[in-house]
Design a protein around this motif. Structure first.
Motif, PDB file in Angstrom:
ATOM      1  N   SER A  96     -20.126  24.737  26.276  1.00 57.50           N
ATOM      2  CA  SER A  96     -20.093  23.383  25.724  1.00 57.50           C
ATOM      3  C   SER A  96     -18.862  23.205  24.849  1.00 57.50           C
ATOM      4  CB  SER A  96     -21.354  23.139  24.896  1.00 57.50           C
ATOM      5  OG  SER A  96     -21.274  21.880  24.259  1.00 57.50           O
ATOM      6  N   ARG A  97     -18.222  22.080  24.969  1.00 52.44           N
ATOM      7  CA  ARG A  97     -17.110  21.716  24.089  1.00 52.44           C
ATOM      8  C   ARG A  97     -17.419  20.391  23.385  1.00 52.44           C
ATOM      9  NH1 ARG A  97     -15.636  26.334  22.980  1.00 52.44           N
ATOM     10  NH2 ARG A  97     -14.765  27.539  24.676  1.00 52.44           N
ATOM     11  N   GLY A  98     -18.725  20.084  23.321  1.00 48.22           N
ATOM     12  CA  GLY A  98     -19.190  18.872  22.657  1.00 48.22           C
ATOM     13  C   GLY A  98     -20.557  19.136  22.065  1.00 48.22           C
ATOM     14  N   THR A  99     -21.343  18.081  21.931  1.00 48.97           N
ATOM     15  CA  THR A  99     -22.681  18.207  21.345  1.00 48.97           C
ATOM     16  C   THR A  99     -23.704  17.459  22.200  1.00 48.97           C
ATOM     17  OG1 THR A  99     -22.216  16.313  19.903  1.00 48.97           O
ATOM     18  CG2 THR A  99     -21.841  18.520  18.984  1.00 48.97           C
ATOM     19  N   GLY A 100     -23.760  17.788  23.477  1.00 49.71           N
ATOM     20  CA  GLY A 100     -24.677  17.116  24.389  1.00 49.71           C
ATOM     21  C   GLY A 100     -26.124  17.529  24.176  1.00 49.71           C
ATOM     22  N   THR A 101     -27.019  16.577  24.382  1.00 49.43           N
ATOM     23  CA  THR A 101     -28.458  16.841  24.339  1.00 49.43           C
ATOM     24  C   THR A 101     -28.975  16.715  25.763  1.00 49.43           C
ATOM     25  OG1 THR A 101     -28.614  15.955  22.108  1.00 49.43           O
ATOM     26  CG2 THR A 101     -30.669  16.144  23.354  1.00 49.43           C
ATOM     27  N   TYR A 102     -29.364  17.843  26.331  1.00 49.87           N
ATOM     28  CA  TYR A 102     -29.789  17.875  27.725  1.00 49.87           C
ATOM     29  C   TYR A 102     -31.286  18.148  27.830  1.00 49.87           C
ATOM     30  CZ  TYR A 102     -24.805  18.322  28.648  1.00 49.87           C
ATOM     31  OH  TYR A 102     -23.460  18.105  28.690  1.00 49.87           O
ATOM     32  N   THR A 103     -31.875  17.613  28.870  1.00 46.93           N
ATOM     33  CA  THR A 103     -33.245  17.968  29.198  1.00 46.93           C
ATOM     34  C   THR A 103     -33.199  19.208  30.089  1.00 46.93           C
ATOM     35  OG1 THR A 103     -33.182  16.451  31.084  1.00 46.93           O
ATOM     36  CG2 THR A 103     -34.114  15.605  29.017  1.00 46.93           C
ATOM     37  N   GLU A 104     -34.344  19.760  30.392  1.00 53.65           N
ATOM     38  CA  GLU A 104     -34.400  20.965  31.217  1.00 53.65           C
ATOM     39  C   GLU A 104     -33.799  20.710  32.590  1.00 53.65           C
ATOM     40  OE1 GLU A 104     -37.743  24.077  32.823  1.00 53.65           O
ATOM     41  OE2 GLU A 104     -38.143  22.913  31.021  1.00 53.65           O
ATOM     42  N   SER A 105     -32.945  21.615  33.029  1.00 51.23           N
ATOM     43  CA  SER A 105     -32.314  21.589  34.364  1.00 51.23           C
ATOM     44  C   SER A 105     -31.477  20.338  34.606  1.00 51.23           C
ATOM     45  CB  SER A 105     -33.378  21.740  35.454  1.00 51.23           C
ATOM     46  OG  SER A 105     -34.094  22.936  35.290  1.00 51.23           O
ATOM     47  N   ALA A 106     -30.799  19.834  33.582  1.00 48.83           N
ATOM     48  CA  ALA A 106     -30.085  18.565  33.680  1.00 48.83           C
ATOM     49  C   ALA A 106     -28.710  18.658  34.330  1.00 48.83           C
ATOM     50  CB  ALA A 106     -29.929  17.946  32.293  1.00 48.83           C
TER      51      ALA A 106
END
Length: 165
Positions: free
Chosen positions: A144-154
């Motif tokens: 990661s080079r940011g601050t993403g919020t991902y759900t499972e298996s996104a």
């Protein structure tokens, strides 16, 4: 299930390796800059044989959560077995595994094309030459080079290689 496509030409062939969100292994969390997204990825049969070369032509990332976060895709020429790959933790490549890195591909926010609730980023004309060492597999990880919020298996990732005969 991992899917791959092979297209042969007279001097080599193209291999597309598709890794699903389940294989990438995102979890429902917010990733910080420098965190590993998922774990170590095995790029099965990326090269034709041990010691042969494959050129990374393109990388496509499908983002089901439309986070459009920058990331680096790191490619290794053999199994980086001394490094611990822990999802949502800072990647610390072991000194003995550093020479195994073929290179990295940076995907930035402006590479993404947005859809209603998802997005996709593609980097083309990469030209990263990777020589398989010890097997015909290559390995990868996503940082990661940011601050993403991902759900499972996104996240899904597709890597296209040109395999030399």
């Amino acid at each position: 299930m991992r899917k791959s496509t092979i297209v042969e030409t007279s001097v080599g062939r193209t291999k597309v390796i598709n890794l699903t969100g389940e294989e990438v292994g995102t979890t429902a969390t917010t990733y910080a800059d420098g965190d590993l997204i998922g774990g170590k990825l095995t790029l099965t049969d990326a090269c034709l044989e041990v010691g042969s070369e494959a050129t990374l032509v393109s990388v496509t990332i499908g983002d089901l959560d439309k986070q459009n976060q920058p990331c680096d895709v790191i490619i290794f020429n053999s199994d980086p077995s001394s490094t611990t790959f822990s999802n949502d933790s800072a990647l610390d490549v072991d000194d003995s595994d550093l020479p195994k890195i073929c290179g990295s591909v940076s995907v930035v926010a402006t590479d993404y094309a947005d859809f209603a609730d998802s997005s996709v980023a593609t980097k083309t004309n990469i030209g990263l030459i990777c020589e398989a060492v010890g097997s015909d597999d290559l390995y990868a990880c996503i940082v990661s080079r940011g601050t993403g919020t991902y759900t499972e298996s996104a996240l899904n990732i597709k890597l296209t290689f040109y395999q030399d005969f």
